[in-house]
Design a protein around this motif. Sequence first.
Motif, short mmCIF file in Angstrom:
data_model
loop_
_atom_site.label_atom_id
_atom_site.label_comp_id
_atom_site.label_asym_id
_atom_site.label_seq_id
_atom_site.Cartn_x
_atom_site.Cartn_y
_atom_site.Cartn_z
N LYS A 215 0.82 -1.20 0.00
CA LYS A 215 0.00 0.00 0.00
C LYS A 215 0.86 1.26 0.00
CE LYS A 215 -4.16 -1.86 2.22
NZ LYS A 215 -5.15 -1.69 3.32
N PHE A 216 0.36 2.27 -0.72
CA PHE A 216 1.06 3.55 -0.83
C PHE A 216 0.02 4.67 -0.78
CE2 PHE A 216 3.12 0.26 -3.29
CZ PHE A 216 4.44 0.30 -2.85
N ILE A 217 0.44 5.84 -0.30
CA ILE A 217 -0.40 7.03 -0.32
C ILE A 217 0.08 7.92 -1.47
CG2 ILE A 217 -1.22 9.05 0.93
CD1 ILE A 217 -2.20 6.46 2.13
N ALA A 218 -0.85 8.41 -2.26
CA ALA A 218 -0.49 9.27 -3.38
C ALA A 218 -1.52 10.39 -3.50
CB ALA A 218 -0.43 8.46 -4.68
N THR A 219 -1.20 11.38 -4.32
CA THR A 219 -2.10 12.51 -4.56
C THR A 219 -2.67 12.39 -5.96
OG1 THR A 219 -0.64 13.87 -3.20
CG2 THR A 219 -2.27 15.03 -4.53
N TYR A 220 -3.91 12.83 -6.15
CA TYR A 220 -4.47 12.92 -7.49
C TYR A 220 -4.18 14.31 -8.04
CZ TYR A 220 -7.76 13.26 -11.35
OH TYR A 220 -8.31 13.45 -12.60
N GLN A 221 -3.39 14.36 -9.12
CA GLN A 221 -3.05 15.61 -9.77
C GLN A 221 -3.11 15.41 -11.29
OE1 GLN A 221 -2.79 18.39 -8.36
NE2 GLN A 221 -1.98 18.17 -6.28
N LEU A 222 -3.15 16.52 -12.03
CA LEU A 222 -3.20 16.41 -13.49
C LEU A 222 -1.82 16.48 -14.13
CD1 LEU A 222 -6.48 18.39 -14.27
CD2 LEU A 222 -6.16 15.93 -13.99
N PRO A 223 -1.07 17.60 -14.00
CA PRO A 223 0.27 17.63 -14.62
C PRO A 223 1.32 16.99 -13.71
CG PRO A 223 -0.25 19.77 -13.72
CD PRO A 223 -1.46 18.92 -13.49
N TYR A 224 2.40 16.55 -14.32
CA TYR A 224 3.49 15.96 -13.54
C TYR A 224 4.06 16.94 -12.53
CZ TYR A 224 3.61 12.12 -16.95
OH TYR A 224 3.28 11.04 -17.73
N ALA A 225 4.21 18.19 -12.94
CA ALA A 225 4.91 19.17 -12.10
C ALA A 225 4.06 19.71 -10.95
CB ALA A 225 5.40 20.33 -12.97
N ALA A 226 2.86 19.17 -10.76
CA ALA A 226 2.00 19.63 -9.66
C ALA A 226 2.43 19.07 -8.31
CB ALA A 226 0.55 19.26 -9.93
N VAL A 227 3.38 18.13 -8.33
CA VAL A 227 3.85 17.53 -7.08
C VAL A 227 5.36 17.74 -6.96
CG1 VAL A 227 2.01 15.81 -7.04
CG2 VAL A 227 4.19 15.25 -8.12
N SER A 228 5.90 17.43 -5.81
CA SER A 228 7.33 17.58 -5.58
C SER A 228 8.11 16.47 -6.28
CB SER A 228 7.63 17.53 -4.08
OG SER A 228 6.93 18.55 -3.40
N GLN A 229 9.38 16.73 -6.54
CA GLN A 229 10.22 15.75 -7.20
C GLN A 229 10.24 14.45 -6.41
OE1 GLN A 229 14.11 17.16 -8.16
NE2 GLN A 229 14.79 15.22 -9.05
N GLY A 230 10.00 13.34 -7.10
CA GLY A 230 10.01 12.02 -6.47
C GLY A 230 8.71 11.64 -5.79
N GLU A 231 7.73 12.54 -5.76
CA GLU A 231 6.47 12.26 -5.06
C GLU A 231 5.55 11.39 -5.93
OE1 GLU A 231 2.59 14.65 -3.22
OE2 GLU A 231 4.42 15.75 -3.75
N LEU A 232 4.93 10.42 -5.29
CA LEU A 232 4.02 9.51 -5.98
C LEU A 232 2.67 10.18 -6.18
CD1 LEU A 232 4.49 6.50 -6.86
CD2 LEU A 232 3.25 5.84 -4.79
N PHE A 233 2.12 10.08 -7.39
CA PHE A 233 0.80 10.64 -7.65
C PHE A 233 0.09 9.84 -8.74
CE2 PHE A 233 3.38 12.54 -10.87
CZ PHE A 233 2.55 12.94 -11.91
#
Length: 270
Positions: A215-233
């Motif tokens: 199991k992993f926690i991730a964020t739902y986002q549209l563009p790649y750059a909407a999250v921090s480097q290395g962050e799972l989404f």
Amino acid sequence: MPYIAFLTDWGHKSYYVGVTKAVIKKINPQVEIIDLTHEVEVFNVREAMYVLFRAFLDFPSESIFLAVVDYGVGTERKALALQLEKGYTFVGPDNGLFTLIAENEKVVRIIELNHPQYFYHPLPSSTFHGRDIFAPCAAHLSRGIPIDKLGSPVDLKDLTFLPYQKPEIKNHSLQGEIAYTDRFGNLETNLPRDYLQEIEIKEGEKLIIQIENKKFIATYQLPYAAVSQGELFVHPDSSGYLEIAAYQGSAQVITKARGGEKVLLQKFIP
């Protein structure tokens, strides 16, 4: 004149792609060959099945798809050509490669390629049907030879279908499988993007990703750059399916997931 779209797991180190294109050109010098990809994971029919299904509608409807991921070359598995009501034609081995095409599109003809006058050699090599059977048959089709002339009819129910975890919405979660991993380490799922509406996920909200027993926690986002480097989404990819990614990183490295593994997505509730 139709295009021939060419997909294999052969890579580019050996001469296989080049010589197969040469055979096509000997039969039809005018036909244009588009390399869909030759970097499917070796022997990975599942990956090829998904790539083929996601790509074919971006081509003109008269296109011929020469798809050769063929771990059973030289065995009793059939060599096939399939024609869709939409006009597309697919040439390749009967090993599950055409599962999604056959399940989701109207197939009007399936032919076993068994008329040797359309082969490159009357007695094909037992290890190179891509050159000796599939490529020449695709080339003859591109010249206007009717598909029925290439062999004997096959019933749709006799096609080989690859088992896979079909996408579904169950108990407020999305369930499916990892289709394949791309060269960036993104995990392509077979979950349609529209499924997210059913579990009411909005941009910026958290999800739980379960891959087999991990199991992993991730964020739902549209563009790649909407999250921090290395962050799972998680986001919709360009083919309309949900992708698990890590911005400027590798979701495959983080999760150690592989194609064919079951995946479950659900809303994270603290």
